[in-house]
Write a protein that holds these residues in place. Structure first.
Motif, mmCIF file in Angstrom:
data_model
loop_
_atom_site.group_PDB
_atom_site.id
_atom_site.type_symbol
_atom_site.label_atom_id
_atom_site.label_comp_id
_atom_site.label_asym_id
_atom_site.label_seq_id
_atom_site.Cartn_x
_atom_site.Cartn_y
_atom_site.Cartn_z
ATOM 1 N N LEU A 209 0.857 -1.181 0.000
ATOM 2 C CA LEU A 209 0.000 0.000 0.000
ATOM 3 C C LEU A 209 0.891 1.228 0.000
ATOM 4 O O LEU A 209 1.829 1.321 0.808
ATOM 5 N N GLU A 210 0.611 2.166 -0.892
ATOM 6 C CA GLU A 210 1.389 3.404 -0.919
ATOM 7 C C GLU A 210 0.450 4.586 -1.119
ATOM 8 O O GLU A 210 -0.440 4.547 -1.974
ATOM 9 N N VAL A 211 0.671 5.622 -0.318
ATOM 10 C CA VAL A 211 -0.083 6.871 -0.407
ATOM 11 C C VAL A 211 0.913 7.998 -0.606
ATOM 12 O O VAL A 211 1.903 8.092 0.133
ATOM 13 N N ASN A 212 0.668 8.846 -1.590
ATOM 14 C CA ASN A 212 1.549 9.973 -1.860
ATOM 15 C C ASN A 212 0.742 11.256 -1.976
ATOM 16 O O ASN A 212 -0.283 11.294 -2.676
ATOM 17 N N SER A 213 1.200 12.298 -1.309
ATOM 18 C CA SER A 213 0.566 13.600 -1.457
ATOM 19 C C SER A 213 0.958 14.197 -2.800
ATOM 20 O O SER A 213 2.115 14.143 -3.206
ATOM 21 N N LEU A 214 -0.010 14.780 -3.484
ATOM 22 C CA LEU A 214 0.259 15.499 -4.734
ATOM 23 C C LEU A 214 0.132 17.000 -4.524
ATOM 24 O O LEU A 214 -0.032 17.755 -5.479
ATOM 25 N N GLU A 261 2.366 13.319 10.753
ATOM 26 C CA GLU A 261 2.907 14.666 10.936
ATOM 27 C C GLU A 261 3.202 15.339 9.594
ATOM 28 O O GLU A 261 2.859 16.504 9.381
ATOM 29 N N GLY A 262 3.826 14.604 8.666
ATOM 30 C CA GLY A 262 4.254 15.212 7.406
ATOM 31 C C GLY A 262 3.242 15.131 6.279
ATOM 32 O O GLY A 262 3.199 15.992 5.400
ATOM 33 N N LEU A 263 2.419 14.059 6.278
ATOM 34 C CA LEU A 263 1.397 13.831 5.242
ATOM 35 C C LEU A 263 1.965 13.955 3.830
ATOM 36 O O LEU A 263 1.392 14.600 2.947
ATOM 37 N N GLN A 264 3.123 13.315 3.615
ATOM 38 C CA GLN A 264 3.747 13.313 2.297
ATOM 39 C C GLN A 264 3.720 11.928 1.652
ATOM 40 O O GLN A 264 3.302 11.787 0.509
ATOM 41 N N ARG A 265 4.159 10.900 2.388
ATOM 42 C CA ARG A 265 4.231 9.572 1.791
ATOM 43 C C ARG A 265 4.118 8.500 2.869
ATOM 44 O O ARG A 265 4.713 8.619 3.946
ATOM 45 N N LEU A 266 3.343 7.463 2.555
ATOM 46 C CA LEU A 266 3.248 6.285 3.415
ATOM 47 C C LEU A 266 3.401 5.055 2.544
ATOM 48 O O LEU A 266 2.715 4.913 1.522
ATOM 49 N N HIS A 267 4.316 4.168 2.928
ATOM 50 C CA HIS A 267 4.531 2.928 2.188
ATOM 51 C C HIS A 267 4.507 1.763 3.167
ATOM 52 O O HIS A 267 5.243 1.758 4.164
ATOM 53 N N VAL A 303 7.478 -0.536 6.830
ATOM 54 C CA VAL A 303 6.625 0.654 6.864
ATOM 55 C C VAL A 303 7.520 1.887 6.813
ATOM 56 O O VAL A 303 8.458 2.007 7.591
ATOM 57 N N GLU A 304 7.232 2.800 5.884
ATOM 58 C CA GLU A 304 7.971 4.050 5.757
ATOM 59 C C GLU A 304 6.968 5.204 5.713
ATOM 60 O O GLU A 304 5.930 5.096 5.062
ATOM 61 N N GLY A 305 7.271 6.284 6.421
ATOM 62 C CA GLY A 305 6.368 7.420 6.436
ATOM 63 C C GLY A 305 7.120 8.734 6.511
ATOM 64 O O GLY A 305 8.173 8.837 7.114
ATOM 65 N N SER A 306 6.559 9.747 5.899
ATOM 66 C CA SER A 306 7.166 11.081 5.969
ATOM 67 C C SER A 306 6.089 12.151 5.749
ATOM 68 O O SER A 306 5.001 11.860 5.291
#
Length: 306
Positions: A209-214, A261-267, A303-306
């Motif tokens: 699962l990956e989420v990326n802010s655009l 906190e950053g709401l940029q990327r979650l993997h 799990v990676e998040g930023s």
């Protein structure tokens, strides 16, 4: 020679055009039957401008799709929908559905909590693909979504031992195609039970699962929280409490909190052992409860998040 060549090319184009014409008619009839079932099940009306069949790529394109509610209000529109590898009479080894240029109509969505204003004003692209290998029983499912300038999401899952599931899924699809569209009995208890039993026998092998802010994911979250009567600080406090109470490693917790906190990327990804279906996997994870490091190693969890 030139005249003969032109005659051959001309005959070929005429033949292709005739085949294309009949293929379009057949595809449109199959499409109408599918859309009728969706209309019945979801209580909506579906219209479209045109249908085109791409013979060489096994793809059907539908342009100008519109979905209306029971009050005949346009709920959504889609510029282009494409279906590839769809064969109602057999188990498809590859199926792909894409929606390009989907927009939601604000007037038809009267409840603010349903969709934040950003989503109501955005252009969406969706993609779903399912690849199946009959010989090995391997199955891969992919799902993707992009809301322009807001957020993109991608998910994939891989399974083994999927033959029973695919056969049950195909049997249900055939049953729906053969059923009278006026009937509301789209799923019999035995039909649902067969699907459920086959699902439990699937052997999950990988998940991602990956989420990326655009650019506007943070604004989207704020609008969603406002609809729920919350603010960002209240959300962070609740989320932090839930993360720290979870049976997870510190590394996983740090990554989730970094994303919040950053709401940029979650993997998030996992690679699972072979030969374990859902019941046996659940049993093993229950045995590892309270041992987050061992569970993370067992799942090869990252799990990676930023």
């Amino acid at each position: 020679m030139r005249k003969i060549l032109l005659m051959v090319i001309g005959a070929g184009l005429v033949t292709y055009g005739a085949v294309q014409h009949f293929a379009n008619q057949e595809a449109e009839e199959a499409l109408k039957k599918q859309l009728s079932l969706i209309e019945l099940q979801e209580q909506v009306e579906i219209d479209y401008a045109s249908v085109d069949v791409h013979l060489l790529s096994d793809k059907i394109s539908v342009r100008g799709l519109e979905v209306k509610n029971t009050a005949h209000q346009k709920m959504a529109s889609v510029e282009l929908m494409s279906l590839q590898g769809f064969h109602p009479d057999e188990v498809s080894e590859f199926t792909e559905v894409r929606l390009k240029g989907m927009r939601l109509n604000k007037e038809a969505w009267q409840h603010p909590a349903t969709f934040p204003p950003l989503l109501l004003g955005s252009r969406f692209d969706f993609a779903f693909a399912m690849a199946y290998e009959p010989d090995s029983g391997a199955l891969e499912i992919k799902l993707g979504m992009e809301a322009k300038k807001i957020v993109s999401m991608a998910m994939s899952a891989n399974f083994n031992n999927s033959t029973s599931f695919m056969e049950a899924y195909h049997a249900r699809r055939q049953q729906r195609l053969q059923m009278d569209t006026q009937s509301h009995a789209l799923n019999s208890p035995s039909d649902s039970g067969r699907i459920s039993d086959a699902w439990m026998q699937l052997e999950p092998r990988a998940f991602m699962l990956e989420v990326n802010s655009l650019g506007q994911l943070s604004d989207l979250l704020d609008q969603h929280l406002k609809n729920q009567g919350l603010d960002r600080e209240a959300f962070k406090q609740m989320f932090t409490e839930q993360v720290y109470s979870a049976d997870s490693t510190q590394k996983v917790k740090d990554a989730l909190l970094a994303f919040a906190e950053g709401l940029q990327r979650l993997h998030i990804s996992a690679q699972l052992p072979e030969g374990m279906n859902f019941p046996s996997l659940t049993t093993r994870l229950n045995e590892l409860y309270g041992q987050p490091e061992a569970a993370a190693d067992f799942l090869n969890l990252k799990v990676e998040g930023s």
